[in-house]
Design an enzyme around this catalytic site. Structure first.
Site, PDB file in Angstrom:
ATOM      1  N   HIS A   1      28.941  24.914   5.386  1.00 21.18           N
ATOM      2  CA  HIS A   1      28.562  26.322   5.491  1.00 21.18           C
ATOM      3  C   HIS A   1      29.217  27.078   4.340  1.00 21.18           C
ATOM      4  CE1 HIS A   1      27.819  30.312   7.114  1.00 21.18           C
ATOM      5  NE2 HIS A   1      26.941  29.727   7.911  1.00 21.18           N
TER       6      HIS A   1
ATOM      7  N   ASP B   1      23.306  24.746  13.322  1.00 24.50           N
ATOM      8  CA  ASP B   1      22.070  23.956  13.461  1.00 24.50           C
ATOM      9  C   ASP B   1      22.299  22.553  13.979  1.00 24.50           C
ATOM     10  OD1 ASP B   1      21.237  25.701  10.575  1.00 24.50           O
ATOM     11  OD2 ASP B   1      20.168  25.889  12.470  1.00 24.50           O
TER      12      ASP B   1
HETATM   13  C1  SDX Z   1      22.515  28.230   8.080  1.00 23.70           C
HETATM   14  O1  SDX Z   1      24.776  31.728   5.342  1.00 23.70           O
HETATM   15  C2  SDX Z   1      24.607  31.673   6.656  1.00 23.70           C
HETATM   16  O2  SDX Z   1      25.231  32.384   7.404  1.00 23.70           O
HETATM   17  C3  SDX Z   1      23.558  30.665   7.138  1.00 23.70           C
HETATM   18  C4  SDX Z   1      23.475  30.476   8.644  1.00 23.70           C
HETATM   19  C5  SDX Z   1      22.978  31.725   9.342  1.00 23.70           C
HETATM   20  O3  SDX Z   1      23.242  31.853  10.542  1.00 23.70           O
HETATM   21  O4  SDX Z   1      22.207  32.491   8.695  1.00 23.70           O
HETATM   22  O5  SDX Z   1      24.738  30.117   9.174  1.00 23.70           O
HETATM   23  C6  SDX Z   1      22.450  29.391   8.999  1.00 23.70           C
HETATM   24  O6  SDX Z   1      21.809  28.214   7.099  1.00 23.70           O
HETATM   25  C7  SDX Z   1      23.522  27.146   8.356  1.00 23.70           C
HETATM   26  C8  SDX Z   1      23.514  26.034   7.259  1.00 23.70           C
HETATM   27  C9  SDX Z   1      22.366  25.093   7.564  1.00 23.70           C
HETATM   28  N1  SDX Z   1      22.180  24.147   6.432  1.00 23.70           N
HETATM   29  C10 SDX Z   1      22.544  22.869   6.575  1.00 23.70           C
HETATM   30  O7  SDX Z   1      23.063  22.373   7.562  1.00 23.70           O
HETATM   31  C11 SDX Z   1      22.166  22.014   5.354  1.00 23.70           C
HETATM   32  C12 SDX Z   1      23.352  21.129   4.964  1.00 23.70           C
HETATM   33  N2  SDX Z   1      24.402  21.948   4.434  1.00 23.70           N
HETATM   34  C13 SDX Z   1      24.411  22.285   3.071  1.00 23.70           C
HETATM   35  O8  SDX Z   1      23.394  21.993   2.251  1.00 23.70           O
HETATM   36  C14 SDX Z   1      25.494  23.224   2.575  1.00 23.70           C
HETATM   37  O9  SDX Z   1      26.631  22.940   3.252  1.00 23.70           O
HETATM   38  C15 SDX Z   1      25.146  24.691   2.678  1.00 23.70           C
HETATM   39  C16 SDX Z   1      23.843  24.994   2.012  1.00 23.70           C
HETATM   40  C17 SDX Z   1      25.096  25.119   4.103  1.00 23.70           C
HETATM   41  C18 SDX Z   1      26.258  25.465   1.962  1.00 23.70           C
HETATM   42  O10 SDX Z   1      26.167  25.147   0.626  1.00 23.70           O
HETATM   43  P1  SDX Z   1      27.231  25.738  -0.426  1.00 23.70           P
HETATM   44  O11 SDX Z   1      28.124  26.740   0.198  1.00 23.70           O
HETATM   45  O12 SDX Z   1      26.473  26.137  -1.653  1.00 23.70           O
HETATM   46  O13 SDX Z   1      28.144  24.481  -0.694  1.00 23.70           O
HETATM   47  P2  SDX Z   1      28.021  23.561  -1.952  1.00 23.70           P
HETATM   48  O14 SDX Z   1      26.618  23.104  -2.116  1.00 23.70           O
HETATM   49  O15 SDX Z   1      28.690  24.262  -3.098  1.00 23.70           O
HETATM   50  O16 SDX Z   1      28.885  22.294  -1.499  1.00 23.70           O
HETATM   51  C19 SDX Z   1      30.260  22.182  -1.805  1.00 23.70           C
HETATM   52  C20 SDX Z   1      30.520  20.664  -1.843  1.00 23.70           C
HETATM   53  C21 SDX Z   1      29.569  19.924  -2.785  1.00 23.70           C
HETATM   54  O17 SDX Z   1      30.244  18.722  -3.175  1.00 23.70           O
HETATM   55  P3  SDX Z   1      31.068  18.740  -4.613  1.00 23.70           P
HETATM   56  O18 SDX Z   1      30.102  19.233  -5.676  1.00 23.70           O
HETATM   57  O19 SDX Z   1      32.235  19.680  -4.392  1.00 23.70           O
HETATM   58  O20 SDX Z   1      31.496  17.302  -4.803  1.00 23.70           O
HETATM   59  O21 SDX Z   1      30.266  20.113  -0.535  1.00 23.70           O
HETATM   60  C22 SDX Z   1      29.165  19.197  -0.619  1.00 23.70           C
HETATM   61  C23 SDX Z   1      28.427  19.510  -1.896  1.00 23.70           C
HETATM   62  O22 SDX Z   1      27.748  18.361  -2.378  1.00 23.70           O
HETATM   63  N3  SDX Z   1      28.338  19.441   0.575  1.00 23.70           N
HETATM   64  C24 SDX Z   1      27.783  18.478   1.315  1.00 23.70           C
HETATM   65  C25 SDX Z   1      27.148  19.155   2.377  1.00 23.70           C
HETATM   66  N4  SDX Z   1      27.329  20.483   2.243  1.00 23.70           N
HETATM   67  C26 SDX Z   1      28.063  20.650   1.119  1.00 23.70           C
HETATM   68  N5  SDX Z   1      27.768  17.126   1.166  1.00 23.70           N
HETATM   69  C27 SDX Z   1      27.077  16.433   2.128  1.00 23.70           C
HETATM   70  N6  SDX Z   1      26.458  17.015   3.192  1.00 23.70           N
HETATM   71  C28 SDX Z   1      26.460  18.360   3.337  1.00 23.70           C
HETATM   72  N7  SDX Z   1      25.836  18.932   4.369  1.00 23.70           N
END
Ligand code: SDX
Length: 432
Positions: free
Chosen positions: A309, A366
């Site tokens: 998140h 989710d």
């Molecule tokens: C919702 O914003 C809100 O409030 C949203 C929400 C709402 O109520 O409106 O809460 C609802 O959208 C919840 C999130 C649902 N999405 C998912 O579950 C999809 C999986 N999660 C992600 O794709 C991710 O965690 C996000 C999109 C939720 C957040 O992305 P960020 O903040 O841009 O984080 P990032 O991409 O910069 O990740 C940081 C690191 C990265 O690795 P490094 O580059 O540091 O090596 O964490 C890794 C990412 O690759 N990472 C994950 C991951 N989420 C982040 N690796 C594997 N699986 C994941 N789910």
């Protein structure tokens, strides 16, 4: 360049230019630099792709503490609201700022009941969508088309609100329910004003084929799930609603855009993606390690859906509430759901794996909600529609807050240009 932070102001020095600005302090002592005059005073802009460090507005609707895993709506803890309110009561709180008195709630319910129907032309419009249209595509486009049905009537008021607010809250579930039925060749069901919000939706979707006792159990669970999805401050879809509203586009255009943003699998579409992931694990004999390995592989686009998140760097408090709702629902329905066991195993593996721990990746809202909707017999492609039904309250609250903001301006971010430097035009016949 240097930044000097004092108690209530900050000085940014860039080359020979100095810019002193106020430090804004929020109710919960969050601090922000007011950068509105930065470029005018220094010629420099900030760059923050994804706006992870940039506030777009001041807001009094929801407070999140991502480090402590806190969420409050208008000052009330989400858990208290989920334990004690129904969804429309929370929607009233989000939109109007206070929990309704008994008299205000009765007035609100009168307006809800007056709008608790889909007219023949809206039913007809829905019937013309291709039967394989994704329900989020139908919802977004039908909401936009409501401009044609109600734009001139929007001036009727409920308190100081346009009646568009009530219409969108009430008709969104009816659009979703009738779309489910017309895709299956089933007729429109006339909503029942004696039922609560979630139960009326389930009735309009499943009709008398769903036993009223089971329907009531499901409706009680759904009211809580709608509440935990109602608002989440400046998330992607809510920010989209604000951005569209900033051009003075009408409420249906702004909400239609918000639905489109929510559909993405990184946002609200994650609940559908979580179930696909859990079903994949189930089909491959419960091979959790393979999924964890893919999620950690930088060369693989796959992510652990329902994990991570932008704001929460600990458990999403809504995941806790959703898990409790799922456990209670499955027990009362007498349903065994193997995907819940897989989700729990996946959660335990991930929260002890350094890749996830070091990146503060925990279950989000989710991760569990899809298992509840699956147990209710709701098709996967409608899971994000359920998210939109809940978030409708938050979108409308933020749209109204934005409209009433004296400092509101059209949203128009800047950029850093990295394209070609100036070059002279070459006529087509001289290009090789
Ligand atoms: C919702 O914003 C809100 O409030 C949203 C929400 C709402 O109520 O409106 O809460 C609802 O959208 C919840 C999130 C649902 N999405 C998912 O579950 C999809 C999986 N999660 C992600 O794709 C991710 O965690 C996000 C999109 C939720 C957040 O992305 P960020 O903040 O841009 O984080 P990032 O991409 O910069 O990740 C940081 C690191 C990265 O690795 P490094 O580059 O540091 O090596 O964490 C890794 C990412 O690759 N990472 C994950 C991951 N989420 C982040 N690796 C594997 N699986 C994941 N789910």
């Amino acid at each position: 360049m240097s930044l000097e932070l004092q108690k209530d102001n900050a000085t940014v020095t860039i080359g020979d230019k100095t810019f002193t600005t106020d430090v804004l302090v929020g109710t919960e002592n969050e601090m922000a630099l007011d950068l509105q005059a930065l470029r005018k005073n220094t010629g420099v802009i900030g760059l923050d792709p994804g706006f992870g460090n940039t506030g777009s507005c001041k807001s009094a609707i929801t407070f999140l503490d991502g480090e402590k895993g806190l969420i409050r709506h208008r000052g009330y803890e989400l858990q208290e609201l989920a334990d004690n309110c129904n969804f429309l009561e929370v929607a009233y709180l989000l939109v109007l700022g206070e929990l309704p008195t008994p008299h205000q709630y009765r007035q609100f319910m009168e307006k809800v009941k007056e709008n608790n129907f889909l007219g023949p032309s809206l039913q007809e419009l829905l019937n013309h969508y291709p039967s394989n249209s994704h329900p989020m595509a139908v919802l977004a486009s039908v909401v936009l088309s409501l401009t044609g049905f109600y734009a001139d009537l929007g001036k009727e008021k409920f308190y100081e609100l346009d009646m568009d607010v009530v219409r969108l809250l009430v008709k969104t579930p009816l659009i979703a329910a009738h779309n489910y039925r017309r895709k299956r060749g089933m007729k429109y069901i006339i909503p029942d004003n004696s039922l609560g919000y979630a139960e009326n939706f389930l009735y309009c979707m499943f009709g008398r084929s769903l036993d009223p006792q089971r329907r009531k159990i499901m409706a009680d669970a759904m009211e809580k799930l709608l509440i935990i999805h109602a608002d989440h401050e400046q998330n992607c879809s809510t920010s989209t609603v604000r951005m569209i509203s900033s051009s003075n586009a009408n409420v249906y255009a702004a909400i239609g855009g918000g639905i489109g943003a929510l559909w993405g699998p990184l946002h609200g579409g994650a609940n559908e993606a979580v179930i696909n992931m859990l079903e994949y694990i189930n089909m491959t004999g419960g091979n959790i390690d393979a999924v964890i390995k893919r999620a950690k592989d930088k060369d693989d686009e796959f992510r652990l859906m329902g994990f991570g998140h932008r704001v929460y760097k600990t458990y999403d408090p809504r995941a806790h509430i959703a898990k409790a709702v799922v456990d209670d629902l499955l027990e009362k329905l007498g349903v065994e759901e193997p995907l819940v066991d897989i989700a729990m195993k996946l959660e335990q593996v991930a929260i002890h794996d350094d890749y996830f721990v070091s990146r503060n990746l925990y279950p989000n809202v989710d991760f569990y909600t899809g298992t509840a909707y699956k147990a209710m017999g709701i098709p996967k492609e409608m899971f994000t529609v359920l998210f939109a039904m809940g978030r409708m309250a938050g979108w409308l609250a933020h749209l109204i807050e934005f409209r009433n903001d004296e400092d509101r301006r059209i949203s128009r971010p800047r950029q850093v240009y990295t394209g070609a430097p100036h070059r002279s035009f070459v006529p087509m016949d001289q290009r090789d």
